[in-house]
Design a protein around this motif. Structure first.
Motif, PDB file in Angstrom:
ATOM      1  N   GLN A  42     -22.223 -14.693 -74.983  1.00 54.84           N
ATOM      2  CA  GLN A  42     -22.923 -13.704 -75.801  1.00 54.84           C
ATOM      3  C   GLN A  42     -22.362 -13.570 -77.216  1.00 54.84           C
ATOM      4  O   GLN A  42     -23.112 -13.337 -78.162  1.00 54.84           O
ATOM      5  N   TYR A  44     -21.584 -15.544 -79.413  1.00 49.25           N
ATOM      6  CA  TYR A  44     -22.141 -16.470 -80.398  1.00 49.25           C
ATOM      7  C   TYR A  44     -23.499 -16.022 -80.929  1.00 49.25           C
ATOM      8  O   TYR A  44     -24.050 -16.659 -81.823  1.00 49.25           O
ATOM      9  N   TYR A  45     -24.049 -14.944 -80.391  1.00 48.01           N
ATOM     10  CA  TYR A  45     -25.402 -14.515 -80.736  1.00 48.01           C
ATOM     11  C   TYR A  45     -25.452 -13.071 -81.218  1.00 48.01           C
ATOM     12  O   TYR A  45     -26.471 -12.409 -81.089  1.00 48.01           O
ATOM     13  N   SER A  51     -26.352 -16.602 -84.492  1.00 49.41           N
ATOM     14  CA  SER A  51     -27.341 -17.149 -83.559  1.00 49.41           C
ATOM     15  C   SER A  51     -27.898 -18.467 -84.069  1.00 49.41           C
ATOM     16  O   SER A  51     -28.009 -19.449 -83.331  1.00 49.41           O
ATOM     17  N   ARG A  54     -25.293 -21.238 -83.817  1.00 49.51           N
ATOM     18  CA  ARG A  54     -25.053 -21.664 -82.439  1.00 49.51           C
ATOM     19  C   ARG A  54     -26.234 -22.450 -81.893  1.00 49.51           C
ATOM     20  O   ARG A  54     -26.050 -23.459 -81.211  1.00 49.51           O
ATOM     21  N   ILE A 108     -33.449 -15.154 -77.102  1.00 48.27           N
ATOM     22  CA  ILE A 108     -32.056 -14.891 -76.750  1.00 48.27           C
ATOM     23  C   ILE A 108     -32.089 -13.638 -75.884  1.00 48.27           C
ATOM     24  O   ILE A 108     -32.391 -12.555 -76.361  1.00 48.27           O
ATOM     25  N   ILE A 119     -30.790 -18.506 -73.044  1.00 47.48           N
ATOM     26  CA  ILE A 119     -31.584 -19.012 -74.164  1.00 47.48           C
ATOM     27  C   ILE A 119     -32.779 -19.745 -73.577  1.00 47.48           C
ATOM     28  O   ILE A 119     -32.623 -20.659 -72.762  1.00 47.48           O
TER      29      ILE A 119
END
Length: 144
Positions: A42, A44-45, A51, A54, A108, A119
Motif C-alpha cells: 500500500q 507505494y500508492y 502511484s 509504481r 487501486i 491493482i
C-alpha cells in the motif's frame, strides 16, 4: 487468486499467471484487450505521483511496456471510496521501429485487512481505430 470474481467474455485467455509474484494477466484477440490483476504494498500508492511511478515500474516488470509521458489522470472512483482510478497511455517495447500502444486504466483498491492494495488494470490496443468503446468495456468489467 485474490478472492475476486470478474465476469468476462469467454474468449479471454490466460497469458501469464505467477503465484509467487502474485499477478494474473489475461487477454483477448483483435482488438486486443488485456486485464492485469496484482497485489502490491500500500505505501507505494499513497499519492498520485507515487502511484504513477509504481504503476510504471510494475507495468514494465510484468508486461514489458512503458507508460507514455502524458498528463496523469487520477481520481477517486465513484463506486467505492476505498478505490482510486488512474489512467493514461502505454506503449509496447516489442518493436522499436513500429511502436504500438493505447489507453489503459487502473483501479487501486485498498485491502483494509492488510497493508496491501489490489491493482486491477485494463489495456486496449487497436491500431488506427477508435478505442473508446473498448476502454469503456474494460472499465465496466473492472468496476463490477
Amino acid at each position: 487468486m485474490f478472492g475476486v470474481n470478474i465476469k468476462i467474455q469467454k474468449d479471454y485467455k490466460k497469458i501469464k499467471i505467477n503465484d509467487d509474484e502474485n499477478f494474473f494477466w489475461i487477454g483477448r484477440g483483435y482488438p486486443y484487450r488485456w486485464i492485469l490483476l496484482y497485489e502490491d504494498i500500500q505505501k507505494y500508492y499513497q499519492t498520485p505521483k507515487l502511484s504513477w511511478e509504481r504503476l510504471e515500474s510494475k507495468f514494465n516488470e510484468i508486461l514489458d511496456i512503458n507508460i507514455i509521458s502524458y498528463k496523469t489522470q487520477f481520481e477517486t472512483s465513484s463506486f467505492n471510496n476505498k478505490t482510486r482510478k488512474i489512467y493514461g497511455v502505454y506503449g509496447t517495447k516489442i518493436d522499436s521501429e513500429n511502436p504500438t500502444g493505447g489507453p489503459f486504466l487502473s483501479y487501486i483498491i485498498d485491502q483494509p485487512q492488510s497493508n496491501k492494495v489490489l491493482i486491477a488494470s485494463g489495456f486496449v490496443n487497436f491500431p488506427g481505430k477508435n478505442k473508446v468503446f473498448h476502454i469503456k468495456e474494460l472499465e465496466y468489467i473492472l468496476e463490477t
